[in-house]
Design a protein around this motif. Structure first.
Motif, mmCIF file in Angstrom:
data_model
loop_
_atom_site.group_PDB
_atom_site.id
_atom_site.type_symbol
_atom_site.label_atom_id
_atom_site.label_comp_id
_atom_site.label_asym_id
_atom_site.label_seq_id
_atom_site.Cartn_x
_atom_site.Cartn_y
_atom_site.Cartn_z
ATOM 1 N N ILE A 19 0.870 -1.182 0.000
ATOM 2 C CA ILE A 19 0.000 0.000 0.000
ATOM 3 C C ILE A 19 0.905 1.230 0.000
ATOM 4 O O ILE A 19 1.849 1.306 0.786
ATOM 5 C CB ILE A 19 -0.849 0.029 1.297
ATOM 6 N N GLU A 20 0.601 2.182 -0.867
ATOM 7 C CA GLU A 20 1.323 3.460 -0.860
ATOM 8 C C GLU A 20 0.630 4.383 0.124
ATOM 9 O O GLU A 20 -0.562 4.662 -0.020
ATOM 10 C CB GLU A 20 1.241 4.098 -2.256
ATOM 11 N N ASN A 21 1.355 4.838 1.114
ATOM 12 C CA ASN A 21 0.778 5.756 2.101
ATOM 13 C C ASN A 21 1.053 7.185 1.638
ATOM 14 O O ASN A 21 2.197 7.624 1.601
ATOM 15 C CB ASN A 21 1.428 5.481 3.469
ATOM 16 N N LEU A 22 -0.019 7.908 1.266
ATOM 17 C CA LEU A 22 0.147 9.237 0.669
ATOM 18 C C LEU A 22 -0.291 10.333 1.628
ATOM 19 O O LEU A 22 -1.233 10.155 2.401
ATOM 20 C CB LEU A 22 -0.686 9.340 -0.615
ATOM 21 N N ALA A 28 1.789 14.009 -3.798
ATOM 22 C CA ALA A 28 3.089 13.653 -4.381
ATOM 23 C C ALA A 28 4.058 13.201 -3.285
ATOM 24 O O ALA A 28 5.107 12.611 -3.576
ATOM 25 C CB ALA A 28 3.662 14.856 -5.132
ATOM 26 N N ASP A 29 3.732 13.475 -2.052
ATOM 27 C CA ASP A 29 4.578 13.093 -0.921
ATOM 28 C C ASP A 29 4.207 11.668 -0.486
ATOM 29 O O ASP A 29 3.183 11.460 0.170
ATOM 30 C CB ASP A 29 4.345 14.104 0.218
ATOM 31 N N VAL A 30 5.048 10.692 -0.879
ATOM 32 C CA VAL A 30 4.789 9.291 -0.518
ATOM 33 C C VAL A 30 5.472 9.022 0.825
ATOM 34 O O VAL A 30 6.696 9.075 0.927
ATOM 35 C CB VAL A 30 5.308 8.321 -1.606
ATOM 36 N N ILE A 31 4.657 8.733 1.833
ATOM 37 C CA ILE A 31 5.200 8.554 3.188
ATOM 38 C C ILE A 31 5.926 7.221 3.303
ATOM 39 O O ILE A 31 6.922 7.094 4.001
ATOM 40 C CB ILE A 31 4.059 8.642 4.218
ATOM 41 N N GLY A 32 5.413 6.213 2.618
ATOM 42 C CA GLY A 32 6.062 4.905 2.672
ATOM 43 C C GLY A 32 5.230 3.856 1.974
ATOM 44 O O GLY A 32 4.078 4.095 1.608
ATOM 45 N N LEU A 33 5.870 2.709 1.779
ATOM 46 C CA LEU A 33 5.177 1.537 1.212
ATOM 47 C C LEU A 33 4.948 0.566 2.354
ATOM 48 O O LEU A 33 5.888 0.221 3.075
ATOM 49 C CB LEU A 33 6.079 0.849 0.202
ATOM 50 N N GLU A 175 -6.343 1.251 5.483
ATOM 51 C CA GLU A 175 -5.393 1.289 4.365
ATOM 52 C C GLU A 175 -4.945 2.718 4.039
ATOM 53 O O GLU A 175 -3.936 2.918 3.378
ATOM 54 C CB GLU A 175 -6.000 0.636 3.118
ATOM 55 N N HIS A 176 -5.700 3.728 4.523
ATOM 56 C CA HIS A 176 -5.333 5.121 4.226
ATOM 57 C C HIS A 176 -4.258 5.648 5.169
ATOM 58 O O HIS A 176 -3.615 6.655 4.860
ATOM 59 C CB HIS A 176 -6.570 6.027 4.305
ATOM 60 N N THR A 177 -4.091 4.990 6.330
ATOM 61 C CA THR A 177 -3.122 5.480 7.325
ATOM 62 C C THR A 177 -2.412 4.307 8.007
ATOM 63 O O THR A 177 -2.606 4.061 9.208
ATOM 64 C CB THR A 177 -3.855 6.307 8.416
ATOM 65 N N PRO A 178 -1.584 3.574 7.267
ATOM 66 C CA PRO A 178 -0.925 2.417 7.891
ATOM 67 C C PRO A 178 0.277 2.777 8.775
ATOM 68 O O PRO A 178 0.763 1.945 9.525
ATOM 69 C CB PRO A 178 -0.461 1.591 6.678
ATOM 70 N N GLY A 179 0.756 4.033 8.705
ATOM 71 C CA GLY A 179 2.048 4.381 9.304
ATOM 72 C C GLY A 179 2.064 4.385 10.825
ATOM 73 O O GLY A 179 2.978 3.838 11.451
ATOM 74 N N ALA A 180 1.081 5.028 11.441
ATOM 75 C CA ALA A 180 1.116 5.203 12.900
ATOM 76 C C ALA A 180 0.986 3.861 13.614
ATOM 77 O O ALA A 180 1.676 3.605 14.604
ATOM 78 C CB ALA A 180 -0.004 6.148 13.342
ATOM 79 N N ALA A 181 0.124 2.986 13.093
ATOM 80 C CA ALA A 181 -0.046 1.676 13.733
ATOM 81 C C ALA A 181 1.239 0.849 13.586
ATOM 82 O O ALA A 181 1.615 0.101 14.493
ATOM 83 C CB ALA A 181 -1.233 0.940 13.125
ATOM 84 N N TRP A 182 1.896 0.997 12.446
ATOM 85 C CA TRP A 182 3.170 0.278 12.251
ATOM 86 C C TRP A 182 4.172 0.700 13.330
ATOM 87 O O TRP A 182 4.850 -0.140 13.943
ATOM 88 C CB TRP A 182 3.719 0.581 10.844
ATOM 89 N N GLU A 183 4.252 1.999 13.594
ATOM 90 C CA GLU A 183 5.166 2.500 14.649
ATOM 91 C C GLU A 183 4.759 1.940 16.012
ATOM 92 O O GLU A 183 5.612 1.593 16.826
ATOM 93 C CB GLU A 183 5.142 4.030 14.693
ATOM 94 N N LEU A 184 3.450 1.872 16.250
ATOM 95 C CA LEU A 184 2.963 1.364 17.538
ATOM 96 C C LEU A 184 3.411 -0.082 17.754
ATOM 97 O O LEU A 184 3.825 -0.467 18.856
ATOM 98 C CB LEU A 184 1.435 1.477 17.569
ATOM 99 N N PHE A 185 3.358 -0.882 16.694
ATOM 100 C CA PHE A 185 3.777 -2.283 16.839
ATOM 101 C C PHE A 185 5.289 -2.403 17.041
ATOM 102 O O PHE A 185 5.740 -3.267 17.813
ATOM 103 C CB PHE A 185 3.286 -3.124 15.654
ATOM 104 N N ALA A 186 6.055 -1.535 16.386
ATOM 105 C CA ALA A 186 7.506 -1.552 16.612
ATOM 106 C C ALA A 186 7.779 -1.193 18.085
ATOM 107 O O ALA A 186 8.680 -1.751 18.720
ATOM 108 C CB ALA A 186 8.198 -0.579 15.665
ATOM 109 N N ILE A 187 6.983 -0.287 18.623
ATOM 110 C CA ILE A 187 7.136 0.108 20.034
ATOM 111 C C ILE A 187 6.780 -1.062 20.953
ATOM 112 O O ILE A 187 7.492 -1.347 21.927
ATOM 113 C CB ILE A 187 6.268 1.359 20.327
ATOM 114 N N LEU A 188 5.683 -1.753 20.634
ATOM 115 C CA LEU A 188 5.266 -2.886 21.477
ATOM 116 C C LEU A 188 6.344 -3.976 21.479
ATOM 117 O O LEU A 188 6.616 -4.601 22.509
ATOM 118 C CB LEU A 188 3.934 -3.460 20.984
#
Ligand code: NAD
Length: 476
Positions: A19-22, A28-33, A175-188
């Motif tokens: 998923i492309e996180n925009l 045009a700013d791609v936050i991450g895949l 699917e529109h905002t996968p980034g913050a939850a990904w960080e939360l799991f890295a923290i856990l």
């Protein structure tokens, strides 16, 4: 760009797709895949949670509490950085992003305490020489499906109580905002959570379908009513525990005796901040005749001064809506309001901006009736409509004339009306001289009617969803 993987059974696992996180302020700013799970991977995640459940259920509450505290500490220590990510992927202002992250950290702190505090109850039996002991036990594997408008706080307020009370978890964020939850799991993971206790599968909603319900014991969902209905149907097929937090069409009543400045501030904040993308947004402004014209004048004056734009630019008060499809949907509702006969008093068009973001001017309809679709359907954007009423009795009747019942508010200096409203408005939350949005982390949250289903989220009441009681009779 490398893919940010899913987290299954304590391992970071690439998805079959991405998923492309925009950034909605600047696509045009791609936050991450981010990995996009297929159904096989979602099933693996549920299985990993199942495998981890017996040991986690037996784990000491001190261990759970320590892990939750460590997670809270990292979340709060990184609030500026994580807040910037939330702002970048969800389009909210930096202050709102940081505020949301703080709330996530505070929720983890709260449930770190609850993990060691919650307990059962001892009651005397009605029969002699028998004691009754009521104990609480984890439900098991809890699947969680969350929306994009609070990408870290909502996962936090589901995951923290689930873990505190001994459940294992699978989360599928929006699917529109996968980034913050990904960080939360890295923290856990860094906080020492054992493998498999919490699992992350990013992916698309329709593809996920009912897969996350298969093999789970409970499902907690936050999102739209349409999706909530599907989840509820799937849960009832499987006879599993379900909690749904859905939309709102929240009324803000303004009576003749209201403090005008307070009422305007409540409306401005409740209707337009976060671009109206809050389930608790005040989308119906129910205004008594005697204050109506002064209120509309003062509110539209303030609306014209609101700065809409890229949250990265200092001074921005209102960011973009989440994506192009949502912008089109909102513009469609604005057209509908016009065709239904409401007066467009302010806004109603895209906001000019330097980037190709999804910006909309805050929009106000006046002379609208409660029966109009713009007053019955959740628009989920910076759009509100004023409904003129004769006084308190009609205001209460209009406030309750909706399929929803999440939040509500009243602006008045009459203690009598404030108290009557508090007791008689049909909503789970109600505010007196405060915006309908803006909540504490330690008290119950949820609504009635089509807004919510199942036990409350947050605060001590969360224990009712994440545990079952067992009643033991002990003969002496
Ligand atoms: P949505 O229903 O489109 O999506 C929510 C989640 O469900 C996402 O993760 C999505 O991928 C998933 N999903 C979508 N279709 C699915 C399906 N068929 N099967 C399984 N999962 C599916 O909602 P949204 O647009 O992300 O969020 C906005 C909505 O959320 C609004 O209605 C808002 O009021 C509501 N909301 C409610 C609360 C609350 O606590 N009451 C809080 C925030 C947002």
């Amino acid at each position: 760009m490398t893919q940010k993987a899913n987290y299954i059974g304590g391992a970071w696992v690439e998805g079959p797709d991405a998923i492309e996180n925009l950034n909605p302020a600047d696509p045009a700013d791609v936050i991450g895949l981010y990995a996009s799970a297929d159904q096989a991977q979602m099933r693996q995640a549920v299985q990993a949670a199942r495998d981890a459940a017996p040991a986690w259920e037996r784990s000491s509450t001190q261990l759970r509490s320590d892990i939750l505290f460590r997670a809270a500490n990292e979340i709060l220590a990184r609030k500026e950085e994580l807040g910037a990510l939330v702002s970048r992927e969800a389009g909210k202002t930096l202050a709102d992003g940081v505020g949301e992250v703080m709330r996530a950290g505070q929720v983890f702190q709260f449930f770190a305490g609850e993990a060691v505090r919650y307990g059962g109850e001892n009651l005397p039996s009605v029969r002699p020489d028998i004691g009754v002991q009521i104990s609480r036990h984890p439900v098991g594997v809890v699947s969680m499906i969350t929306p994009w408008n609070f990408p870290i706080a909502i996962p936090a307020w589901k995951i923290a109580p689930a873990l505190a009370f001994g459940n294992t978890v699978v989360l599928k964020p929006s699917e529109h905002t996968p980034g913050a939850a990904w960080e939360l799991f890295a923290i856990l993971e860094r906080a020492g959570l054992p493998a498999g206790v919490a699992n992350l599968v990013n992916g698309y909603g329709a593809a996920a379908g009912q897969t996350l319900l298969d093999g789970a014991d409970a499902v907690s969902f936050t999102g739209s009513v349409a999706t909530g209905r599907k989840i509820a149907a799937g849960a009832s097929e499987r006879m599993m525990r379900v909690q749904l937090e859905m939309g709102g069409k929240n009324p803000l009543v303004v009576l003749d005796d209201a403090d005008l400045d307070v009422a305007v501030e409540c409306a401005l904040n409740g209707a337009f901040y976060s671009a109206g993308q809050r389930c608790t947004a005040s989308s119906r402004l129910i205004v008594a005749d005697g204050i109506h014209d002064r209120f509309v004048q003062a509110l539209t004056d303030r609306m014209r001064k609101l700065v809409v734009g890229d949250p990265r630019t200092a001074g921005t008060q209102i960011g973009p809506v989440i994506n192009a499809a949502q912008l089109e949907k909102i513009l469609g509702y604005i057209e509908l309001g016009r065709s239904e006969g409401a007066t467009l008093a302010e806004g109603g068009k895209r906001a000019e901006a330097a980037t190709a973001g999804h910006f909309l001017r805050p929009t106000l309809f006046t002379e609208s009736s409660n029966a109009m679709r713009i007053n019955q359907e959740e628009i989920f954007g910076p759009v509100a409509a004023v409904i003129r009423v004769s006084g308190y009795d009609e205001a209460l009747q209009v406030a309750n004339d909706t399929a929803f019942g999440l939040s509500s508010g009243i602006c008045t200096t009459s203690l009598k009306h404030a108290n009557h409203f508090r007791l008689n408005v049909r909503s789970g939350l109600t505010m007196v001289n405060l915006p309908t949005a803006g909540l504490d982390y330690h008290v119950p949250f949820g609504g009635v009617k089509a807004s919510s289903f199942g036990p409350r989220e947050q605060g001590r009441y969360a224990v009712d969803f994440y545990t079952s009681t067992k009643t033991a009779y002990i003969g002496y």
